[in-house]
Design a protein around this motif. Sequence first.
Motif, PDB file in Angstrom:
ATOM      1  N   THR A   1       0.853  -1.179   0.000  1.00  0.00           N
ATOM      2  CA  THR A   1       0.000   0.000   0.000  1.00  0.00           C
ATOM      3  C   THR A   1       0.890   1.230   0.000  1.00  0.00           C
ATOM      4  O   THR A   1       1.678   1.424   0.934  1.00  0.00           O
ATOM      5  N   THR A   2       0.788   2.019  -1.045  1.00  0.00           N
ATOM      6  CA  THR A   2       1.558   3.263  -1.061  1.00  0.00           C
ATOM      7  C   THR A   2       0.917   4.248  -0.085  1.00  0.00           C
ATOM      8  O   THR A   2      -0.258   4.137   0.260  1.00  0.00           O
ATOM      9  N   ARG A   3       1.733   5.179   0.357  1.00  0.00           N
ATOM     10  CA  ARG A   3       1.274   6.185   1.303  1.00  0.00           C
ATOM     11  C   ARG A   3       1.533   7.568   0.728  1.00  0.00           C
ATOM     12  O   ARG A   3       2.445   7.750  -0.091  1.00  0.00           O
ATOM     13  N   TRP A   4       0.777   8.533   1.157  1.00  0.00           N
ATOM     14  CA  TRP A   4       0.944   9.914   0.703  1.00  0.00           C
ATOM     15  C   TRP A   4       2.399  10.358   0.863  1.00  0.00           C
ATOM     16  O   TRP A   4       2.983  10.965  -0.016  1.00  0.00           O
ATOM     17  N   MET A   5       3.009   9.992   1.984  1.00  0.00           N
ATOM     18  CA  MET A   5       4.377  10.425   2.263  1.00  0.00           C
ATOM     19  C   MET A   5       5.423   9.731   1.382  1.00  0.00           C
ATOM     20  O   MET A   5       6.577  10.142   1.362  1.00  0.00           O
ATOM     21  N   ASP A   6       5.034   8.688   0.637  1.00  0.00           N
ATOM     22  CA  ASP A   6       5.977   8.017  -0.262  1.00  0.00           C
ATOM     23  C   ASP A   6       6.353   8.909  -1.448  1.00  0.00           C
ATOM     24  O   ASP A   6       7.428   8.759  -2.021  1.00  0.00           O
ATOM     25  N   ASN A   7       5.456   9.805  -1.843  1.00  0.00           N
ATOM     26  CA  ASN A   7       5.732  10.711  -2.955  1.00  0.00           C
ATOM     27  C   ASN A   7       6.731  11.788  -2.543  1.00  0.00           C
ATOM     28  O   ASN A   7       6.757  12.214  -1.394  1.00  0.00           O
ATOM     29  N   ASP A   8       7.518  12.216  -3.513  1.00  0.00           N
ATOM     30  CA  ASP A   8       8.424  13.327  -3.250  1.00  0.00           C
ATOM     31  C   ASP A   8       7.907  14.571  -3.969  1.00  0.00           C
ATOM     32  O   ASP A   8       6.820  14.561  -4.548  1.00  0.00           O
TER      33      ASP A   8
ATOM     34  N   VAL B 149      14.340   6.251  -2.304  1.00  0.00           N
ATOM     35  CA  VAL B 149      14.684   5.525  -1.079  1.00  0.00           C
ATOM     36  C   VAL B 149      13.532   4.659  -0.572  1.00  0.00           C
ATOM     37  O   VAL B 149      13.751   3.667   0.125  1.00  0.00           O
ATOM     38  N   THR B 150      12.321   5.006  -0.942  1.00  0.00           N
ATOM     39  CA  THR B 150      11.149   4.255  -0.490  1.00  0.00           C
ATOM     40  C   THR B 150      11.146   2.846  -1.064  1.00  0.00           C
ATOM     41  O   THR B 150      10.670   1.909  -0.419  1.00  0.00           O
ATOM     42  N   TYR B 151      11.697   2.672  -2.252  1.00  0.00           N
ATOM     43  CA  TYR B 151      11.742   1.340  -2.863  1.00  0.00           C
ATOM     44  C   TYR B 151      12.535   0.362  -2.000  1.00  0.00           C
ATOM     45  O   TYR B 151      12.193  -0.809  -1.923  1.00  0.00           O
ATOM     46  N   TYR B 152      13.583   0.849  -1.336  1.00  0.00           N
ATOM     47  CA  TYR B 152      14.357  -0.026  -0.462  1.00  0.00           C
ATOM     48  C   TYR B 152      13.524  -0.473   0.742  1.00  0.00           C
ATOM     49  O   TYR B 152      13.679  -1.588   1.239  1.00  0.00           O
ATOM     50  N   SER B 153      12.620   0.374   1.193  1.00  0.00           N
ATOM     51  CA  SER B 153      11.690  -0.017   2.247  1.00  0.00           C
ATOM     52  C   SER B 153      10.767  -1.123   1.752  1.00  0.00           C
ATOM     53  O   SER B 153      10.486  -2.081   2.485  1.00  0.00           O
ATOM     54  N   TYR B 154      10.314  -1.017   0.515  1.00  0.00           N
ATOM     55  CA  TYR B 154       9.477  -2.068  -0.067  1.00  0.00           C
ATOM     56  C   TYR B 154      10.271  -3.377  -0.169  1.00  0.00           C
ATOM     57  O   TYR B 154       9.744  -4.450   0.098  1.00  0.00           O
ATOM     58  N   PHE B 155      11.530  -3.281  -0.572  1.00  0.00           N
ATOM     59  CA  PHE B 155      12.389  -4.475  -0.659  1.00  0.00           C
ATOM     60  C   PHE B 155      12.468  -5.160   0.704  1.00  0.00           C
ATOM     61  O   PHE B 155      12.278  -6.368   0.831  1.00  0.00           O
ATOM     62  N   ASP B 156      12.792  -4.370   1.723  1.00  0.00           N
ATOM     63  CA  ASP B 156      12.907  -4.885   3.083  1.00  0.00           C
ATOM     64  C   ASP B 156      11.593  -5.510   3.552  1.00  0.00           C
ATOM     65  O   ASP B 156      11.587  -6.546   4.204  1.00  0.00           O
TER      66      ASP B 156
ATOM     67  N   ALA C 285       3.383   6.345  -8.173  1.00  0.00           N
ATOM     68  CA  ALA C 285       2.989   7.446  -7.294  1.00  0.00           C
ATOM     69  C   ALA C 285       1.797   7.036  -6.448  1.00  0.00           C
ATOM     70  O   ALA C 285       1.006   6.182  -6.853  1.00  0.00           O
ATOM     71  N   TYR C 286       1.698   7.661  -5.272  1.00  0.00           N
ATOM     72  CA  TYR C 286       0.504   7.485  -4.456  1.00  0.00           C
ATOM     73  C   TYR C 286      -0.670   8.010  -5.257  1.00  0.00           C
ATOM     74  O   TYR C 286      -0.550   9.067  -5.881  1.00  0.00           O
ATOM     75  N   PRO C 287      -1.784   7.311  -5.351  1.00  0.00           N
ATOM     76  CA  PRO C 287      -2.238   6.161  -4.588  1.00  0.00           C
ATOM     77  C   PRO C 287      -2.136   4.827  -5.348  1.00  0.00           C
ATOM     78  O   PRO C 287      -2.991   3.951  -5.189  1.00  0.00           O
ATOM     79  N   ASP C 288      -1.075   4.657  -6.165  1.00  0.00           N
ATOM     80  CA  ASP C 288      -0.910   3.390  -6.889  1.00  0.00           C
ATOM     81  C   ASP C 288      -0.958   2.217  -5.920  1.00  0.00           C
ATOM     82  O   ASP C 288      -0.446   2.297  -4.803  1.00  0.00           O
ATOM     83  N   ARG C 289      -1.538   1.134  -6.389  1.00  0.00           N
ATOM     84  CA  ARG C 289      -1.519  -0.130  -5.640  1.00  0.00           C
ATOM     85  C   ARG C 289      -0.432  -0.984  -6.263  1.00  0.00           C
ATOM     86  O   ARG C 289      -0.382  -1.139  -7.482  1.00  0.00           O
ATOM     87  N   LEU C 290       0.426  -1.525  -5.406  1.00  0.00           N
ATOM     88  CA  LEU C 290       1.609  -2.241  -5.867  1.00  0.00           C
ATOM     89  C   LEU C 290       1.613  -3.664  -5.349  1.00  0.00           C
ATOM     90  O   LEU C 290       0.885  -4.018  -4.432  1.00  0.00           O
TER      91      LEU C 290
ATOM     92  N   GLY D  76      16.165 -11.548  -5.341  1.00  0.00           N
ATOM     93  CA  GLY D  76      15.742 -10.726  -6.466  1.00  0.00           C
ATOM     94  C   GLY D  76      14.383 -10.174  -6.115  1.00  0.00           C
ATOM     95  O   GLY D  76      13.521 -10.914  -5.617  1.00  0.00           O
ATOM     96  N   ILE D  77      14.195  -8.882  -6.340  1.00  0.00           N
ATOM     97  CA  ILE D  77      12.943  -8.235  -5.944  1.00  0.00           C
ATOM     98  C   ILE D  77      12.461  -7.340  -7.080  1.00  0.00           C
ATOM     99  O   ILE D  77      13.241  -6.597  -7.682  1.00  0.00           O
ATOM    100  N   GLY D  78      11.163  -7.424  -7.369  1.00  0.00           N
ATOM    101  CA  GLY D  78      10.545  -6.557  -8.363  1.00  0.00           C
ATOM    102  C   GLY D  78       9.353  -5.844  -7.755  1.00  0.00           C
ATOM    103  O   GLY D  78       8.624  -6.420  -6.948  1.00  0.00           O
ATOM    104  N   ILE D  79       9.171  -4.600  -8.146  1.00  0.00           N
ATOM    105  CA  ILE D  79       8.023  -3.815  -7.689  1.00  0.00           C
ATOM    106  C   ILE D  79       7.130  -3.579  -8.905  1.00  0.00           C
ATOM    107  O   ILE D  79       7.565  -3.003  -9.907  1.00  0.00           O
ATOM    108  N   PHE D  80       5.892  -4.031  -8.789  1.00  0.00           N
ATOM    109  CA  PHE D  80       4.947  -4.008  -9.900  1.00  0.00           C
ATOM    110  C   PHE D  80       3.722  -3.170  -9.554  1.00  0.00           C
ATOM    111  O   PHE D  80       3.168  -3.310  -8.460  1.00  0.00           O
ATOM    112  N   LYS D  81       3.309  -2.327 -10.489  1.00  0.00           N
ATOM    113  CA  LYS D  81       2.024  -1.650 -10.342  1.00  0.00           C
ATOM    114  C   LYS D  81       0.949  -2.696 -10.537  1.00  0.00           C
ATOM    115  O   LYS D  81       1.067  -3.573 -11.409  1.00  0.00           O
TER     116      LYS D  81
END
Length: 143
Positions: A17-24, A32-39, A75-80, A97-102
């Motif tokens: 779940t993306t958050r408003w604060m994830d956007n820059d 840097v937020t992608y590394y949080s998703y990886f973790d 971007a927020y509010p994308d669901r990933l 190996g990690i992938g982030i998908f919309k």
Amino acid sequence: MSDVETSDRYRYFLPITTRWMDNDVYGHINNVTYYSYFDTVANHYLIHEGGLDIVNSPVIGLVVESRCTYRAPLAYPDRLRAGLRVDKLGNRSVTYGIGIFKEGEEQAAAHGYFVHVFVERQSRKAVAIPERLREALARISAA
């Protein structure tokens, strides 16, 4: 690492779940937020599939290396969804190996890897991956 990462290359998925604060200030999810998703996806797998007790386990994984390649903005509010696989399983370390998908897309918007080295919690000395964790990691191995 391939230039194109598709969801069929991953063995485990976790909705993110993306958050408003994830956007820059540029209107997309900050790098840097992608590394949080990886973790998040890797540790979710270790806890729920490998039985890792993050509070009491005498063995923990520490990230010693990471990389992320960005292919398309999100971007927020994308669901990933975050895809996870094991690219290399050693005696004391694992490379994910990690992938982030919309949601609804098969090509990764970002992909990369990180390496966990398993250590004794108190001494921080590298140790063998505990058997239950090793078995869980082997189940999502790409090899």
